[in-house]
Design a protein around this motif. Structure first.
Motif, PDB file in Angstrom:
ATOM      1  N   ALA A  74       0.838  -1.203   0.000  1.00  0.00           N
ATOM      2  CA  ALA A  74       0.000   0.000   0.000  1.00  0.00           C
ATOM      3  C   ALA A  74       0.874   1.254   0.000  1.00  0.00           C
ATOM      4  CB  ALA A  74      -0.933  -0.001   1.207  1.00  0.00           C
ATOM      5  N   ARG A 123      -2.346   3.827   9.250  1.00  0.00           N
ATOM      6  CA  ARG A 123      -3.739   3.406   9.083  1.00  0.00           C
ATOM      7  C   ARG A 123      -4.675   4.247   9.940  1.00  0.00           C
ATOM      8  NH1 ARG A 123      -4.690  -2.953   8.200  1.00  0.00           N
ATOM      9  NH2 ARG A 123      -6.779  -2.130   8.591  1.00  0.00           N
ATOM     10  N   ALA A 135      -8.151   0.910  -7.883  1.00  0.00           N
ATOM     11  CA  ALA A 135      -8.139  -0.516  -7.535  1.00  0.00           C
ATOM     12  C   ALA A 135      -7.500  -1.311  -8.665  1.00  0.00           C
ATOM     13  CB  ALA A 135      -9.555  -0.998  -7.281  1.00  0.00           C
ATOM     14  N   VAL A 173      -4.679  -5.701  -1.356  1.00  0.00           N
ATOM     15  CA  VAL A 173      -4.332  -4.341  -1.776  1.00  0.00           C
ATOM     16  C   VAL A 173      -4.854  -4.051  -3.176  1.00  0.00           C
ATOM     17  CG1 VAL A 173      -2.043  -4.799  -2.779  1.00  0.00           C
ATOM     18  CG2 VAL A 173      -2.487  -2.608  -1.664  1.00  0.00           C
ATOM     19  N   GLN A 211      -7.691  -4.816  -4.183  1.00  0.00           N
ATOM     20  CA  GLN A 211      -9.098  -4.429  -4.003  1.00  0.00           C
ATOM     21  C   GLN A 211      -9.232  -3.054  -3.347  1.00  0.00           C
ATOM     22  OE1 GLN A 211     -11.317  -7.617  -2.041  1.00  0.00           O
ATOM     23  NE2 GLN A 211      -9.980  -9.133  -2.988  1.00  0.00           N
ATOM     24  N   SER A 212      -8.128  -2.506  -2.897  1.00  0.00           N
ATOM     25  CA  SER A 212      -8.176  -1.246  -2.161  1.00  0.00           C
ATOM     26  C   SER A 212      -8.065  -0.044  -3.082  1.00  0.00           C
ATOM     27  CB  SER A 212      -7.029  -1.199  -1.141  1.00  0.00           C
ATOM     28  OG  SER A 212      -5.773  -1.007  -1.799  1.00  0.00           O
ATOM     29  N   THR A 213      -8.508   1.098  -2.569  1.00  0.00           N
ATOM     30  CA  THR A 213      -8.314   2.373  -3.262  1.00  0.00           C
ATOM     31  C   THR A 213      -7.660   3.388  -2.338  1.00  0.00           C
ATOM     32  OG1 THR A 213     -10.559   3.077  -2.657  1.00  0.00           O
ATOM     33  CG2 THR A 213     -10.283   2.009  -4.807  1.00  0.00           C
ATOM     34  N   ALA A 250      -6.456   1.265   4.509  1.00  0.00           N
ATOM     35  CA  ALA A 250      -7.537   0.778   5.362  1.00  0.00           C
ATOM     36  C   ALA A 250      -7.524   1.534   6.684  1.00  0.00           C
ATOM     37  CB  ALA A 250      -7.381  -0.722   5.600  1.00  0.00           C
TER      38      ALA A 250
END
Length: 232
Positions: free
Chosen positions: A15, A149, A176, A193, A195-197, A200
């Motif tokens: 990330a 985070r 993503a 990661v 799937q992340s934008t 978290a």
């Protein structure tokens, strides 16, 4: 500027690479010494054959690239490195030309996360002793993934200030999906990661570990605490 970001596995390291890679002025490089490490040790990691086939295995060539021309004619270069890859014989002089930053995470979280992806786990695999030794050798800044985070903008601003780099809001969000710069091992390790934008949110209580996992955590904790005492 060349940033060498050092961390063990499952430390928010991908990330962070995506965060810097989302800046228009940065090129990024994903674990340059992973293939040389596997070639030198013969360790059986997930996707070992694919990694050795797809990436440079000569550590001297990798070290040269670390301080050679920055890819895509970018102003800055962000390199994601793992201390436990730097076994005896791996060149390290190139790190003197970099801003060295050490990304840390509580070992209970690392061990719980790593165990999901790879059942076999040794103390060397999680890199705490190697990271502490590397910090003693080359110094640098320390930042904790838990702090990032909890408040990504605050901590990224603090990091940028510490290394004399202007903060960019683009560091907080990314598209993503995979990046072209991902190592071939991304297929095994990076599903979350991808799937992340963005980063978290804050993590909950520490996971409860038992047996060998708890013993590993106890072994790693003093190294983590020593580096955590130096964090931004």
């Amino acid at each position: 500027m060349r940033i060498a970001m050092w961390s063990g596995p499952r430390n928010l390291s991908t990330a962070m690479m995506y965060s810097f890679g989302n800046r228009a002025d940065f090129a990024i490089w994903d674990e340059p010494f992973y293939a040389p490490y596997l070639a030198a040790t013969g360790l059986d990691h997930p996707m070992r054959d694919e990694i050795l086939a797809a990436h440079e295995v000569n550590p001297a060539k990798v070290a040269t690239r670390c301080i050679d021309s920055i890819p895509a004619q970018k102003a800055h270069f962000y390199m994601k490195h793992m201390p436990h890859h730097m076994i005896y014989g791996m060149p390290l002089d190139w790190a003197n030309e970099c801003v060295n930053v050490h990304l840390i995470r509580h070992p209970a979280r690392v061990i719980a996360s790593y165990g999901v992806k790879r059942q076999e786990m040794t103390f060397n695999d999680i890199g705490y002793a190697q990271q502490a030794a590397l910090f003693d050798k080359i110094g640098g800044h320390v930042i904790d993934s838990a702090d990032i985070r909890t408040n990504p903008e605050k901590m990224l601003r603090k990091l940028c200030e510490a290394i004399d780099l202007p903060f960019e809001p683009a560091m907080l969000k990314w598209k993503a999906g995979p990046r072209a710069e991902d190592g071939v091992w991304a297929a095994h390790w990076y599903n979350a990661v991808h799937q992340s934008t963005g980063f978290a949110g804050a993590e909950g209580p520490l996971p409860e570990l038992e047996g060998e996992a708890a013993e590993l955590c106890a072994q790693a904790l003093p190294y983590y605490e020593r580096l955590a005492a130096r964090k931004l």
